[in-house]
Write an enzyme that holds these catalytic residues in place. Sequence first.
Site, PDB file in Angstrom:
ATOM      1  N   PHE A 140       0.856  -1.188   0.000  1.00  0.00           N
ATOM      2  CA  PHE A 140       0.000   0.000   0.000  1.00  0.00           C
ATOM      3  C   PHE A 140       0.888   1.233   0.000  1.00  0.00           C
ATOM      4  O   PHE A 140       1.698   1.420   0.902  1.00  0.00           O
ATOM      5  CB  PHE A 140      -0.924   0.041   1.230  1.00  0.00           C
ATOM      6  CG  PHE A 140      -1.831   1.247   1.207  1.00  0.00           C
ATOM      7  CD1 PHE A 140      -3.046   1.214   0.540  1.00  0.00           C
ATOM      8  CD2 PHE A 140      -1.449   2.442   1.807  1.00  0.00           C
ATOM      9  CE1 PHE A 140      -3.870   2.338   0.473  1.00  0.00           C
ATOM     10  CE2 PHE A 140      -2.257   3.575   1.746  1.00  0.00           C
ATOM     11  CZ  PHE A 140      -3.476   3.514   1.085  1.00  0.00           C
ATOM     12  N   ASP A 146       9.329   2.881   1.604  1.00  0.00           N
ATOM     13  CA  ASP A 146       8.181   3.655   2.057  1.00  0.00           C
ATOM     14  C   ASP A 146       8.064   3.479   3.576  1.00  0.00           C
ATOM     15  O   ASP A 146       7.585   2.460   4.061  1.00  0.00           O
ATOM     16  CB  ASP A 146       6.921   3.165   1.339  1.00  0.00           C
ATOM     17  CG  ASP A 146       5.669   3.924   1.757  1.00  0.00           C
ATOM     18  OD1 ASP A 146       5.718   4.647   2.772  1.00  0.00           O
ATOM     19  OD2 ASP A 146       4.640   3.786   1.070  1.00  0.00           O
ATOM     20  N   LYS A 195       2.838  10.316   7.915  1.00  0.00           N
ATOM     21  CA  LYS A 195       2.059   9.976   9.110  1.00  0.00           C
ATOM     22  C   LYS A 195       2.484  10.633  10.435  1.00  0.00           C
ATOM     23  O   LYS A 195       2.002  11.693  10.749  1.00  0.00           O
ATOM     24  CB  LYS A 195       1.941   8.457   9.232  1.00  0.00           C
ATOM     25  CG  LYS A 195       1.012   7.881   8.147  1.00  0.00           C
ATOM     26  CD  LYS A 195       0.396   6.549   8.510  1.00  0.00           C
ATOM     27  CE  LYS A 195      -0.791   6.228   7.625  1.00  0.00           C
ATOM     28  NZ  LYS A 195      -0.471   5.544   6.370  1.00  0.00           N
TER      29      LYS A 195
END
Length: 409
Positions: free
Chosen positions: A155, A241, A270
């Site tokens: 993702f 990532d 995040k």
Amino acid sequence: MEDLHVIAVRHLKGKDKEVIKMFSSPEEVFEKEKKYMMPVYKRPRIVMREGKGATVKDFFGKEYIDCVGGIAVNAVGYCHPVVVKAIKEQAEKLMHVSNLYYTEPQVELAEKLSEKSGMDKVFFCNSGAESVEAALKLASKVTGKHNYIAAEGSFHGRTLGSLSVTFGSRFRSVFEPLLLKGVKFVRYNDAEAIRTAINDDTAAVVLEPIQGETGVIVPSEGYLREVREICTEKGVLLILDEIQTGFGRTGRWFCKEHEGVEPDIMTVAKAMGAGFPIGAMLAKEGIEFEAGEHGSTFGGNPLACTAALASINVIEAEGLVERSRELGAYFMKNISDEGDPGVVKEIRGKGLMIGIELTKRCGEIVEKALERNILINCTSESVIRLVPPLVISKEEIDRVISVLCEIIK
Ligand SMILES: *Cc1c(COP(=O)(O)O)cnc(C)c1O
């Protein structure tokens, strides 16, 4: 200017005195949401109002222990006073002035990020997906190539570029064909599959060091090191990532440190701004854009950078990286000791990024936990993901374990 301010203040006083009115019931919020918002989020009928540490309170003041942590965002906890103060003070000075000018918080944060991550150069943006977009653009630019290798189960975001390297059909299917045509998906945790998939037009391999959204999939030790060697040997860039795994989540500043692996490009977001939206793409020396090749209006604005600096300082000062490592181990050990082996298939993770795979669907468990004042979420059908604020206390963890184990039984 002063006159205009007075007009705005008078106007608001005529109404409810506040910019945001007080709703009289949660139902009023649900109705308005239904009427005015696109229905992209499926959520329980709860209105959240305020938070402190690892807990959040709803409309009625009911308090929850939060193991979702704003989806791995609220690492330093809700409303950390250092972060709140920094944002307030910066908001009174300068929120935004564009990247047509220099600002101090931006360069200060760039230095701090470089120091913490071991990467050399920073590009600031506003979200995870945007940092992945920047990474893909940069990889194509520096290699002159346009194919990518990503992992099954990956993702990387929902914009068309980042979605092109995201695996799940639940994210992709109605949007296909996607933007990037040359993307090959290979099995996660299989370095040889990457070697086989590389061709003459491969720009980069894109990987999460632990797959988050798919259910906290932790690869075997040595996997990332092997991938690094293959990429170096074949002259292909490695993009890691770390949007979800960064900033202490896995018990290291960045997850790559567990394996001592250095990517060419890394994406973060995040937890970076403690809830203030900010992301960044980091790269090694020599891998960079030139003037005019990329940009962002908001990217790295003084308010966002101040929030991120405050957040990183708190993580450092409170030893939250070590805390994540210790409490994560404590959490996993205790939940394995107490969990019913008939229902709990596997417990995995690093630091306070924990997945509990069950032998059944976990939707009902999420609802029951909610009734008992605990927020958890389900990442794939049968995996509960726990990514609480790193400031969560041992007592709170004990409570989560005992409630979860009771429900699971
Ligand atoms: C959340 C996430 C993204 C996307 O971030 P957004 O800020 O939602 O765009 C990308 N990659 C990983 C690994 C993530 O966890």
